[in-house]
Write a protein that holds these residues in place. Sequence first.
Motif, mmCIF file in Angstrom:
data_model
loop_
_atom_site.group_PDB
_atom_site.id
_atom_site.type_symbol
_atom_site.label_atom_id
_atom_site.label_comp_id
_atom_site.label_asym_id
_atom_site.label_seq_id
_atom_site.Cartn_x
_atom_site.Cartn_y
_atom_site.Cartn_z
ATOM 1 N N PHE A 67 0.804 -1.220 0.000
ATOM 2 C CA PHE A 67 0.000 0.000 0.000
ATOM 3 C C PHE A 67 0.838 1.273 0.000
ATOM 4 C CE2 PHE A 67 -2.814 -3.227 1.723
ATOM 5 C CZ PHE A 67 -3.903 -3.065 0.885
ATOM 6 N N TRP A 97 -0.900 -20.383 15.722
ATOM 7 C CA TRP A 97 -1.498 -19.564 14.647
ATOM 8 C C TRP A 97 -2.266 -18.385 15.222
ATOM 9 C CZ3 TRP A 97 -6.736 -19.484 15.189
ATOM 10 C CH2 TRP A 97 -7.318 -20.546 15.890
ATOM 11 N N LEU A 109 -4.400 -3.421 12.020
ATOM 12 C CA LEU A 109 -5.530 -2.634 12.501
ATOM 13 C C LEU A 109 -5.117 -1.630 13.571
ATOM 14 C CD1 LEU A 109 -8.191 -5.465 12.737
ATOM 15 C CD2 LEU A 109 -8.020 -3.699 11.013
ATOM 16 N N CYS A 113 -3.285 1.045 9.895
ATOM 17 C CA CYS A 113 -4.546 1.691 9.504
ATOM 18 C C CYS A 113 -4.524 3.171 9.859
ATOM 19 C CB CYS A 113 -5.719 1.023 10.210
ATOM 20 S SG CYS A 113 -6.477 -0.247 9.210
ATOM 21 N N ILE A 131 -8.258 -7.862 20.448
ATOM 22 C CA ILE A 131 -8.859 -8.576 19.318
ATOM 23 C C ILE A 131 -8.851 -10.080 19.590
ATOM 24 C CG2 ILE A 131 -8.468 -9.224 16.899
ATOM 25 C CD1 ILE A 131 -7.573 -6.354 16.399
ATOM 26 N N ALA A 134 -11.443 -11.084 22.199
ATOM 27 C CA ALA A 134 -12.818 -11.095 21.693
ATOM 28 C C ALA A 134 -13.028 -12.237 20.705
ATOM 29 C CB ALA A 134 -13.140 -9.758 21.031
ATOM 30 N N SER A 135 -11.964 -12.619 19.978
ATOM 31 C CA SER A 135 -12.128 -13.593 18.908
ATOM 32 C C SER A 135 -12.039 -15.023 19.404
ATOM 33 C CB SER A 135 -11.063 -13.376 17.832
ATOM 34 O OG SER A 135 -11.211 -12.112 17.263
ATOM 35 N N TRP A 136 -11.055 -15.304 20.253
ATOM 36 C CA TRP A 136 -10.865 -16.672 20.741
ATOM 37 C C TRP A 136 -10.819 -16.666 22.266
ATOM 38 C CZ3 TRP A 136 -8.118 -14.892 16.415
ATOM 39 C CH2 TRP A 136 -8.500 -15.486 15.203
ATOM 40 N N PRO A 137 -11.975 -16.358 22.893
ATOM 41 C CA PRO A 137 -11.967 -16.194 24.351
ATOM 42 C C PRO A 137 -11.540 -17.461 25.087
ATOM 43 C CG PRO A 137 -14.207 -16.233 23.492
ATOM 44 C CD PRO A 137 -13.297 -16.147 22.315
ATOM 45 N N VAL A 138 -11.786 -18.610 24.484
ATOM 46 C CA VAL A 138 -11.422 -19.847 25.187
ATOM 47 C C VAL A 138 -9.906 -19.967 25.285
ATOM 48 C CG1 VAL A 138 -11.619 -22.337 25.164
ATOM 49 C CG2 VAL A 138 -13.523 -20.940 24.376
ATOM 50 N N TYR A 139 -9.217 -19.799 24.142
ATOM 51 C CA TYR A 139 -7.754 -19.900 24.168
ATOM 52 C C TYR A 139 -7.142 -18.798 25.030
ATOM 53 C CZ TYR A 139 -8.285 -23.047 20.221
ATOM 54 O OH TYR A 139 -8.629 -24.088 19.417
ATOM 55 N N GLU A 171 -13.114 -15.463 41.437
ATOM 56 C CA GLU A 171 -14.068 -16.567 41.608
ATOM 57 C C GLU A 171 -14.404 -16.741 43.085
ATOM 58 O OE1 GLU A 171 -14.604 -19.816 39.372
ATOM 59 O OE2 GLU A 171 -14.964 -18.169 37.979
#
Lengths: 349, 197, 266
Positions: A67, A97, A109, A113, A131, A134-139, A171
């Motif tokens: 770009f 990954w 981003l 950007c 990010i 929010a995307s892979w909360p379990v990992y 907890e």
Amino acid sequence: MSEKLLVTVGPHHHAPDTVARIMWEVTLALVPAFLISLYVFGGRAFVVTLCGVLGAVAGEALVQAVFQKKPVTLADGSAVLTGVLMAFSVPAALPWWTAFLGGFAGIILGKQCFGGLGQNIFNPAHIARAILLASWPVYMTTWLKPGAAAGLIGPLPDGVTAATPLGLMKETLRNPDLLNSLAASGTTALQHTFHELQIGWGSLLTGTIGGSLGETGKLALLLGGLFLLIRRHITWHTPATMLGTVFLGSLLITRDPQMALFHLLSGGLFLGAFFMATDMVTTPMTKVGHLIFGFGCGAITLLIRFKGGYPEGVCYSILIMNAFVPLIDKFTVPRRFGEVRAPAQEVKA
Amino acid sequence: MNTKELTKGIWAENPIFVIMLGCCPALAVSTSLANAFGMGIAATFVLLGSNLIISLIRASVPDKIRIPVYIVVIATFVTMIDKFMAAFTPALSASLGIFIPLIVVNCIILGRAEAFANKNTPQDSILDAIGMGLGFTIALAMIAVFREVLGDGKFFGIPVPLIKDDPCLLMIMAPGGFFVFGLLMAWKKHLAAGGAK
Amino acid sequence: MNDLIQTGKYLLIISAIAGLLLAFTEMVTAPRIAENNRLVLEKARREVLPGAERFDTLDLATTDDAGHPATRSLSLGFDAQGKFLGTVQTVSPKGYGGPIDIVLGLKPDGAVSGVKIQSMRETPGLGTKLAEGFLDKFLEVARAGHPVKFFVKKDGGDIDAITAATISSRAFCKGIRDGIKVVQEGQTLIQQRAAAPGATPLPGPATTPVAPSPAPAPAPAPVVPPAPSVPPAPPADPESPPPAPTVAPEPPAPPLPPAIPQGGGQ
């Protein structure tokens, strides 16, 4: 615009401090904490960090080549540093990954950007972490147990995960039955947390606890922070106010010095205070600005830790305060010598 | 027949990427391709009806009160479609019905009524409505491809190998919608500017 | 001034036409829409209570979470021979993004016969897993062992929560518990209706003042006046132990859980 005009990032006066030099020295300051993480979490920490760095570098190279059509300048080390900081604030159990995508997304981003180095509003490493969360909360909430043999890549074997001290504390405090039974036996929530995780104050300092890859070794991070202070890459204002706000604030809220110390030494506070909240691009310019910024970060961290849904709030507190930086600068940057306020000018005219 | 009125909405004056109207429903329903096409088709029909009616009555509407009149016309039209669909085509209503109340607040409908249908003939207004509706549908589908494939690991509801086990949840949530929307808009501008600076 | 009257007239005419059109639309479509909705609910009911051919409606008085009196509409399902198969109701616990509407079928012994999610607004890909893998696993657990503790495992129950969507899972479990509670509270009335399907429930005529349940007798509820048109008695004490479920319909006996007469709560 002429092709020959080369616009570089300030400062323009000749000094040994170049962008590259600062970036590599900050990266150097992170080495002790990285060694701790290798000791605590094993080779997986290395894989996650490597993939994070590769992702960040790939993102940087892609944007610059495609770009901006600029010669690809990766040597300034800023992408590498973003990758390392991102890796430091994610769990060591993260799939390789995911770490790569985190570094990649953080650069694209969070930085490019906005126009690249020096233009971004938010800390790219923490954008990447947000990010990923929010995307892979379990990992992103699967924490490796210190010293567990988890292999380099691939799925985790059974029994290698553990809670973070802050997570277990949250907890515990949320479970009224457990609190009642603890009160009956005269145990504090803190003792319960330490006992459950089989840790003590020493482990909080050395880093043999569950948590993000690079945030656990408090002494190592302190060492890196002191190095940056001595090299004058950062000033004491932001880290001191951020750490102080969290310590005094939790003392005020819990009225328990041990809890205050626990909050000071847990989570990503040291990493955030020394390496994230002191980032030159995304923090205020003046000393007063640094004090305000540090206080804000500490206060929001407290708010999230004590009132929020997440056990830890350093990442979001710094991101939120990043958004306030232009406002802080507006009110704290001193007028230049001879500069007159606009209304006064009007009167004179 | 004026083909320019038909084609302009698809690319040059795309309602989402260029005029930037109707972004709220665009972000809300672009989580899957099925939703995108459902919303696109429903909005196109409503746009067709409202453009036609307004271009027919435009001569008699006093200028001062044209906006309230348009709103009454559009709201009546949409409510009637909604009710008739629910009554006579319940299956269609079950899949498209949720979009109908969203269309009432879709700025594209009022935007086209005000910007086009009240100045042009019924024929041109119909062409404009079809073009704009197609542009809206295409834009939605473009956003939805990214969000459904990356965020849900599916393409038209069919699981995509590799992604389906660990989809990137952010893409299906609101921030992902904004990211895709912004990046696509930047890409469109980049192309429109001739591909290079 | 003249202009004002002109525009006013125009608006009046437009609004009148719109109003007429809408009234006409409503007239034509309303009965069909009601019928369609009924069919959808009917289908869901049959799904969660397999074998049921006919449903009777029964309105029970209960209390909501805040302790206020509330009405819950139950459907009592019967097979073709008129045998009582269980109850169906819609529960709407508060999830992460709004209410989760669940159609819940319960067998006469209190076991879950079926569950269907009618609508929800949970986070796509996270909370919406309720309708995918979670529901199958839930039904497996719910049907395998009875009684089941309808709490997520984190809270000491038997249900596996969706990873990273604990709030949705907790809400789902709470909805199931609420539904079971309503049926337990209204057990006597339900059995009364189940024994005499189709008959108007008589919320009163107390004959034997002995409670058949071995459980400690609940606080004496005020005797419900026999006339069905009189407003219902105050709500039951939510803490009072529900009567133990019995298989055969027992003759009605006081103290009855107060019930709203059929149609009274609509």
